[in-house]
Design an enzyme around this catalytic site. Structure first.
Site, PDB file in Angstrom:
ATOM      1  N   ASN A 128     -59.651 -42.611 -59.110  1.00  0.00           N
ATOM      2  CA  ASN A 128     -59.442 -42.202 -60.399  1.00  0.00           C
ATOM      3  C   ASN A 128     -57.948 -41.451 -60.364  1.00  0.00           C
ATOM      4  O   ASN A 128     -57.474 -41.346 -61.609  1.00  0.00           O
ATOM      5  CB  ASN A 128     -60.472 -41.060 -60.822  1.00  0.00           C
ATOM      6  CG  ASN A 128     -60.024 -40.216 -61.794  1.00  0.00           C
ATOM      7  OD1 ASN A 128     -60.019 -40.488 -62.974  1.00  0.00           O
ATOM      8  ND2 ASN A 128     -59.732 -38.970 -61.334  1.00  0.00           N
ATOM      9  N   TYR A 170     -45.683 -47.241 -65.476  1.00  0.00           N
ATOM     10  CA  TYR A 170     -47.422 -46.958 -65.822  1.00  0.00           C
ATOM     11  C   TYR A 170     -48.043 -48.258 -66.092  1.00  0.00           C
ATOM     12  O   TYR A 170     -49.171 -48.696 -65.524  1.00  0.00           O
ATOM     13  CB  TYR A 170     -47.341 -45.875 -66.869  1.00  0.00           C
ATOM     14  CG  TYR A 170     -48.914 -45.629 -67.113  1.00  0.00           C
ATOM     15  CD1 TYR A 170     -49.425 -44.343 -66.301  1.00  0.00           C
ATOM     16  CD2 TYR A 170     -49.554 -46.026 -67.933  1.00  0.00           C
ATOM     17  CE1 TYR A 170     -50.902 -44.202 -66.368  1.00  0.00           C
ATOM     18  CE2 TYR A 170     -50.998 -45.586 -68.287  1.00  0.00           C
ATOM     19  CZ  TYR A 170     -51.569 -44.572 -67.528  1.00  0.00           C
ATOM     20  OH  TYR A 170     -52.590 -44.326 -67.564  1.00  0.00           O
ATOM     21  N   ASP A 175     -58.618 -34.056 -53.933  1.00  0.00           N
ATOM     22  CA  ASP A 175     -57.225 -34.063 -54.798  1.00  0.00           C
ATOM     23  C   ASP A 175     -56.417 -33.311 -53.896  1.00  0.00           C
ATOM     24  O   ASP A 175     -56.527 -32.779 -52.656  1.00  0.00           O
ATOM     25  CB  ASP A 175     -57.887 -32.807 -55.899  1.00  0.00           C
ATOM     26  CG  ASP A 175     -57.003 -32.961 -57.122  1.00  0.00           C
ATOM     27  OD1 ASP A 175     -57.681 -33.551 -58.135  1.00  0.00           O
ATOM     28  OD2 ASP A 175     -55.842 -32.593 -57.102  1.00  0.00           O
ATOM     29  N   THR A 211     -59.378 -35.249 -73.731  1.00  0.00           N
ATOM     30  CA  THR A 211     -59.041 -34.412 -72.778  1.00  0.00           C
ATOM     31  C   THR A 211     -58.117 -32.871 -73.131  1.00  0.00           C
ATOM     32  O   THR A 211     -57.299 -33.051 -73.986  1.00  0.00           O
ATOM     33  CB  THR A 211     -58.222 -34.995 -71.558  1.00  0.00           C
ATOM     34  OG1 THR A 211     -56.869 -35.308 -71.958  1.00  0.00           O
ATOM     35  CG2 THR A 211     -58.968 -36.258 -70.932  1.00  0.00           C
ATOM     36  N   LYS A 234     -50.766 -49.693 -63.488  1.00  0.00           N
ATOM     37  CA  LYS A 234     -52.124 -50.139 -64.057  1.00  0.00           C
ATOM     38  C   LYS A 234     -52.623 -51.350 -63.998  1.00  0.00           C
ATOM     39  O   LYS A 234     -53.877 -51.919 -63.657  1.00  0.00           O
ATOM     40  CB  LYS A 234     -52.317 -49.300 -65.325  1.00  0.00           C
ATOM     41  CG  LYS A 234     -52.619 -47.934 -65.315  1.00  0.00           C
ATOM     42  CD  LYS A 234     -53.486 -47.404 -64.417  1.00  0.00           C
ATOM     43  CE  LYS A 234     -53.922 -45.776 -64.558  1.00  0.00           C
ATOM     44  NZ  LYS A 234     -55.032 -45.387 -63.716  1.00  0.00           N
TER      45      LYS A 234
END
Lengths: 259, 263
Positions: free
Chosen positions: B100, B166, B47, B201, B170
């Site tokens: 991810n 976006y 991260d 989430t 993707k």
């Protein structure tokens, strides 16, 4: 650590696997039995169905043998009724029963052959689902997996009747996913590529298989029944509860299309 | 309850394997890390946010794991590659890569997307996944095997009338999946894609109201709910496992029936 209520166990569930006497159907039946499901072993051949049922019982699961032609709607209905009486409500259905398209050229596909291929794959799938749907609706939970084929995704230069029927079961999966969702029933498809099964032995000899792999399968091998069974065992489990209307194609990279 | 390993088939386990999950400091990345760890994998927590990564690592250690930290911006190619070299030196191998790391970016109209927004979106999702894959590839080729799972989105499958940057980024992830699947197949490296729909989430919970979610779900999601994070992680784990050895170049979308397209 986050709680992960995930499981592949199928204890308390009953699964109807059509065409479970041989090949991939038997492989699916045994995997679901190992996960704890009671299995309805449907096949047109009594002897092989009994064999699979014996193997299911060896794994500690209950089995019920249902012998009929999957395209005979009345027989399927009667068979499901008997199975339900024996094992309880059926909440998992794997529409696996199928026959090969025989690499038949268009000119060689007569009306009887067309009807037979379409009846087994499409009509059989349709009415097997219709027979078990009341159980799934009553329970508010269900899993249906239709077995298609890469031939139903991208076609092939023969067996047009088979390609059309396998495309048809993809269509059923998509429509049913939407129609049955309110009852917590998921419907998905698996579309295997070249899986080495008794059915394929009738189509290609060893040299033909090797040539096919070399020319067309990037991962460099034929699939085995377990490759497809794993995808089915995943899709019928609690883990795949948010997956519906989708297709998983274990094909070794032979067909990479769509999303 | 945490996951009971006896619930899983033997070939869905990752004992002895090392899994690099990019963006695993929080959210879905952490969920994937916890799921793979519960099935025996040693996790590389990557991260850009050290504090977040430490938190994931603490959670994994509490469950008996031995995670490795890799602190780097996934879009900083040099720094990321260096972090991965250090990880491979420490862990000896990276068997699994889950691309991810991502950013949401809201739902801007075209007029609201400036060059910096655009660049950031492509840097994280496309450049990040591309060079993360490049960083682990030599090791996977040398060992003759590996599993790569890219995370896309239903926004790249169906149409969304906003956030075109976006959707495009993707979409690139879907295309890279297919290309890599073919290119890496000779080394038995499988490349697949998970393309989630709406997931419940903490972030979704924070930025939406219950009323908005109900309206959204009633209108768009046949199964009548959002995914739980673990459900997406279960699919990632399936595709990373030996159970999926014959699956490559494919995309599986846990989306509750919201997007039923393709074949």
């Amino acid at each position: 650590m986050t709680e992960i209520p995930t499981t592949r166990r199928l204890d308390g569930h009953s699964a109807l696997i059509t065409g479970a006497g041989v090949g991939m159907g038997r492989s699916h039946a045994l995997a679901l039995a190992e996960a704890g499901a009671a299995i309805v072993v449907q096949d047109i051949v009594a002897e092989t169905a009994e064999e699979t049922a014996g193997l299911v019982r060896e794994r500690g699961a209950k089995a019920h043998v249902m012998v009929c032609d999957i395209s005979d709607v009345a027989a399927v209905n009667a068979g499901v009724e008997a199975a339900r009486a024996d094992l309880g409500p059926i909440d998992i259905l794997v529409n696996n029963a199928g026959i090969s398209g025989g690499m038949a050229k268009f000119d060689d596909i007569d009306e009887a052959y067309f009807d037979r291929v379409v009846a087994i794959h499409l009509k059989g799938t349709f009415f097997a689902a219709k027979a078990v749907l009341p159980d799934m609706r009553a329970k508010g939970w269900g899993r249906i997996v239709n077995v298609s084929s890469i031939d139903g995704m991208v076609g092939c230069p023969s067996s047009a009747h088979y390609c059309a029927a396998k495309a048809g079961v993809l269509g059923l999966a998509k429509a049913w996913a939407k129609e049955f969702a309110p009852w917590g029933i998921t419907v998905n498809a698996v579309a295997p590529g070249y899986i080495d099964t008794p059915m394929m032995d009738g189509l290609l000899d060893d040299a033909g298989k090797a040539a096919h792999v070399a020319a067309r399968i990037p991962l460099g091998r034929m699939g085995v029944a377990a490759d497809l069974t794993a995808a089915i065992a995943f899709l019928v489990s609690e883990e795949a509860g948010f997956i519906t209307g989708q297709t998983i194609s274990p094909n070794g990279g032979e067909v990479i299309v769509g999303f | 309850m945490t996951e009971n390993s006896t619930n899983q088939p033997a070939n869905s386990r990752f004992d002895g394997q090392v899994a690099l999950i990019t963006g695993s400091g929080k959210g879905m990345g952490r969920s994937h890390a916890e799921t793979l760890a519960a099935r025996g994998a040693r996790i590389v927590v990557q991260d850009v946010d050290r504090a977040a990564a430490e938190e994931t690592a603490d959670s994994l250690r509490a469950a008996g794991g031995d995670p490795i930290l890799a602190i780097a911006d996934v879009s900083d190619v040099g720094a990321f590659a260096e972090a991965i070299r250090a990880v491979e030196a420490a862990a000896g191998r990276i068997d699994i890569l889950v691309n991810n790391a991502g950013i949401a970016g809201g739902s801007p109209a075209m007029e609201e997307i400036d060059e910096a927004n655009y660049d950031r979106m492509f840097d994280v999702h496309v450049k990040g996944a591309f060079f993360a894959t490049k960083a682990v590839l030599p090791g996977m080729k040398a060992r003759g095997g590996g599993k790569i799972v890219n995370i896309a989105s239903v926004a790249a499958m169906g149409a969304v009338g906003s956030r075109a940057h976006y959707c495009a980024a993707k979409g690139a992830v879907l295309a890279m999946t297919k290309s890599w699947a073919l290119e890496f197949a000779p080394w038995k490296i499988n490349v697949n894609c998970v393309s989630p729909g709406w997931v419940m989430t903490p972030m979704v919970h924070a930025v939406t109201t219950a009323e908005w979610r109900k309206t959204h779900i009633d209108a768009e999601i046949p199964l009548g709910r959002y995914a739980e994070p673990w459900e997406v992680s279960a699919l990632v784990a399936f595709l990373c496992s030996a159970e999926a050895d014959f699956i490559t170049g494919q995309t599986v979308s846990p989306n509750g029936g919201q997007v039923i397209v393709g074949i």
